[in-house]
Design a protein around this motif. Sequence first.
Motif, mmCIF file in Angstrom:
data_model
loop_
_atom_site.group_PDB
_atom_site.id
_atom_site.type_symbol
_atom_site.label_atom_id
_atom_site.label_comp_id
_atom_site.label_asym_id
_atom_site.label_seq_id
_atom_site.Cartn_x
_atom_site.Cartn_y
_atom_site.Cartn_z
ATOM 1 N N UNK A 25 0.858 -1.182 0.000
ATOM 2 C CA UNK A 25 0.000 0.000 0.000
ATOM 3 C C UNK A 25 0.893 1.231 0.000
ATOM 4 N N UNK A 26 0.486 2.269 -0.726
ATOM 5 C CA UNK A 26 1.246 3.517 -0.709
ATOM 6 C C UNK A 26 0.301 4.691 -0.492
ATOM 7 N N UNK A 27 0.712 5.599 0.385
ATOM 8 C CA UNK A 27 0.045 6.880 0.580
ATOM 9 C C UNK A 27 0.915 7.935 -0.090
ATOM 10 N N UNK A 28 0.372 8.651 -1.054
ATOM 11 C CA UNK A 28 1.157 9.560 -1.894
ATOM 12 C C UNK A 28 0.734 11.001 -1.668
ATOM 13 N N UNK A 29 1.726 11.874 -1.452
ATOM 14 C CA UNK A 29 1.481 13.267 -1.093
ATOM 15 C C UNK A 29 2.004 14.200 -2.183
ATOM 16 N N UNK A 30 1.303 15.306 -2.395
ATOM 17 C CA UNK A 30 1.734 16.285 -3.389
ATOM 18 C C UNK A 30 2.940 17.065 -2.907
ATOM 19 N N UNK A 31 3.064 17.262 -1.609
ATOM 20 C CA UNK A 31 4.166 18.029 -1.040
ATOM 21 C C UNK A 31 5.021 17.149 -0.145
ATOM 22 N N UNK A 32 6.330 17.377 -0.109
ATOM 23 C CA UNK A 32 7.217 16.580 0.751
ATOM 24 C C UNK A 32 6.796 16.667 2.217
ATOM 25 N N UNK A 33 6.961 15.564 2.918
ATOM 26 C CA UNK A 33 6.559 15.489 4.319
ATOM 27 C C UNK A 33 7.636 16.050 5.235
ATOM 28 N N UNK A 34 7.174 16.605 6.356
ATOM 29 C CA UNK A 34 8.069 17.021 7.431
ATOM 30 C C UNK A 34 7.556 16.369 8.712
ATOM 31 N N UNK A 35 8.017 15.152 9.014
ATOM 32 C CA UNK A 35 7.493 14.436 10.180
ATOM 33 C C UNK A 35 7.719 15.157 11.500
ATOM 34 N N UNK A 36 8.677 16.108 11.540
ATOM 35 C CA UNK A 36 8.946 16.824 12.783
ATOM 36 C C UNK A 36 8.070 18.056 12.957
ATOM 37 N N UNK A 37 7.237 18.368 11.979
ATOM 38 C CA UNK A 37 6.392 19.565 12.062
ATOM 39 C C UNK A 37 5.378 19.410 13.189
ATOM 40 N N UNK A 38 5.083 20.488 13.924
ATOM 41 C CA UNK A 38 4.088 20.405 15.003
ATOM 42 C C UNK A 38 2.746 19.903 14.488
ATOM 43 N N UNK A 39 2.196 18.940 15.195
ATOM 44 C CA UNK A 39 0.881 18.429 14.846
ATOM 45 C C UNK A 39 0.863 17.363 13.779
ATOM 46 N N UNK A 40 2.022 17.055 13.173
ATOM 47 C CA UNK A 40 2.036 16.030 12.127
ATOM 48 C C UNK A 40 1.774 14.651 12.749
ATOM 49 N N UNK A 41 0.951 13.844 12.072
ATOM 50 C CA UNK A 41 0.700 12.485 12.557
ATOM 51 C C UNK A 41 0.501 11.550 11.370
ATOM 52 N N UNK A 42 0.747 10.278 11.603
ATOM 53 C CA UNK A 42 0.537 9.231 10.606
ATOM 54 C C UNK A 42 0.276 7.933 11.354
ATOM 55 N N UNK A 43 -0.967 7.481 11.335
ATOM 56 C CA UNK A 43 -1.374 6.316 12.108
ATOM 57 C C UNK A 43 -1.897 5.215 11.182
ATOM 58 N N UNK A 44 -1.672 3.980 11.570
ATOM 59 C CA UNK A 44 -2.198 2.828 10.850
ATOM 60 C C UNK A 44 -2.808 1.849 11.843
ATOM 61 N N UNK A 45 -3.989 1.327 11.493
ATOM 62 C CA UNK A 45 -4.664 0.319 12.288
ATOM 63 C C UNK A 45 -4.991 -0.878 11.398
ATOM 64 N N UNK A 46 -4.683 -2.085 11.863
ATOM 65 C CA UNK A 46 -4.958 -3.299 11.107
ATOM 66 C C UNK A 46 -6.057 -4.108 11.775
ATOM 67 N N UNK A 47 -6.851 -4.804 10.952
ATOM 68 C CA UNK A 47 -7.814 -5.785 11.433
ATOM 69 C C UNK A 47 -7.406 -7.156 10.929
ATOM 70 N N UNK A 48 -7.196 -8.108 11.845
ATOM 71 C CA UNK A 48 -6.685 -9.433 11.491
ATOM 72 C C UNK A 48 -7.599 -10.497 12.083
ATOM 73 N N UNK A 49 -8.070 -11.414 11.247
ATOM 74 C CA UNK A 49 -8.964 -12.474 11.696
ATOM 75 C C UNK A 49 -8.285 -13.826 11.748
ATOM 76 N N UNK A 50 -8.905 -14.757 12.481
ATOM 77 C CA UNK A 50 -8.436 -16.133 12.652
ATOM 78 C C UNK A 50 -6.994 -16.148 13.162
ATOM 79 N N UNK A 51 -6.750 -15.355 14.197
ATOM 80 C CA UNK A 51 -5.379 -15.182 14.679
ATOM 81 C C UNK A 51 -5.281 -15.491 16.167
#
Length: 346
Positions: free
Chosen positions: A191-217
């Motif tokens: 999977x790819x998340x594509x942005x028009x502008x370069x990211x600055x992960x250190x910028x105030x308020x920046x976030x990037x979260x991922x949640x997975x759902x896994x069955x039969x585990x």
Amino acid sequence: MRQPCLQKQFVINFKEITMNIQRKIAMALSAVLLLIAGTAQAALIPFQTFVGNYGVSTDGWGSTSQSGTIRALVPEGATVVAAYLYSSTFTNPTLAGVGGTLAGSTVDYNTNLGTIPAPACCDLTAVRADVTSIIKPIVDGGIGGVYSFDITETSTSQDGSALVVVYSHPDLGISTVGILDGYARVDGDTTSLNFADPLDPSAPGFFAHMMLGIGFSCCNQASTVEVNGTLITNAAGNNDDSADGGASNGNLITVGSFDDPFSPFMPSYNEDTERYNLVDYLSNGDTSINIRTTNASRDDNIFLAVFHVSGEAGVNAPPPGISIPEPGTLALFALALFGLRRRLQS
């Protein structure tokens, strides 16, 4: 006497314009390649993308009793724009008898997300229902906070549920919520998340979260997750959302939930919550977040991935605002601009 200066300024500005256009073309070409690669190597595919003042809540539940409670966290003043309920099943690819209720209303699981093919085991299949009409009247205009919804299942082949609620709120900044669903491809999904502008992960308020759902585990069956080439876990799985306190068919499900702590880097099996903070795995200037999930044992089903990231992103697609011409037109346009740039520099 001023004309040469104006001409020079025009050339400089034109150079900047062509460089910006070239950057957009390069990003568009990269997005096309990522889209082709993601489509060719994915059974976990984009379902919905929301860009704007949005938030998202995820939760999981499973029980051999086939009845319990699933929840959502939605702030006061928010408006529900979409809600989806998933059920994970095993050894029932035709989904015979699969159903249930949510908040007292019958759930219509009308979307079959596909069965993992051999050599994976157990005919693992997940289903999806649009439950916006059930959740929205309860949440909109409510006091905000955690909402609990009674849930039931009708088939013993159901292994638990996942609830995804997307909401809007005027006080939220611009972000992207991406929902992917399907089944776990035996040789992995990208999977790819594509942005028009370069990211600055250190910028105030920046976030990037991922949640997975896994069955039969359960029982040390696990999947791996890589982010931009970094392995962040080889222990995604377990039945963390079992309401029974044990591991049995009927409660073998885990979902990264709103109240779960973020998984640490390379967690143990019990530490992995299937909720991840991706910021530490990003670099300044990145224009994509690339995720790869695999289940080497071929006996878990990653049927759901939910992303919530700052800014405007395309999910296995170009960033918003970047249109993709036909390949031939794009190539000719790029060649013409690069040639013009070389003449300006000479």
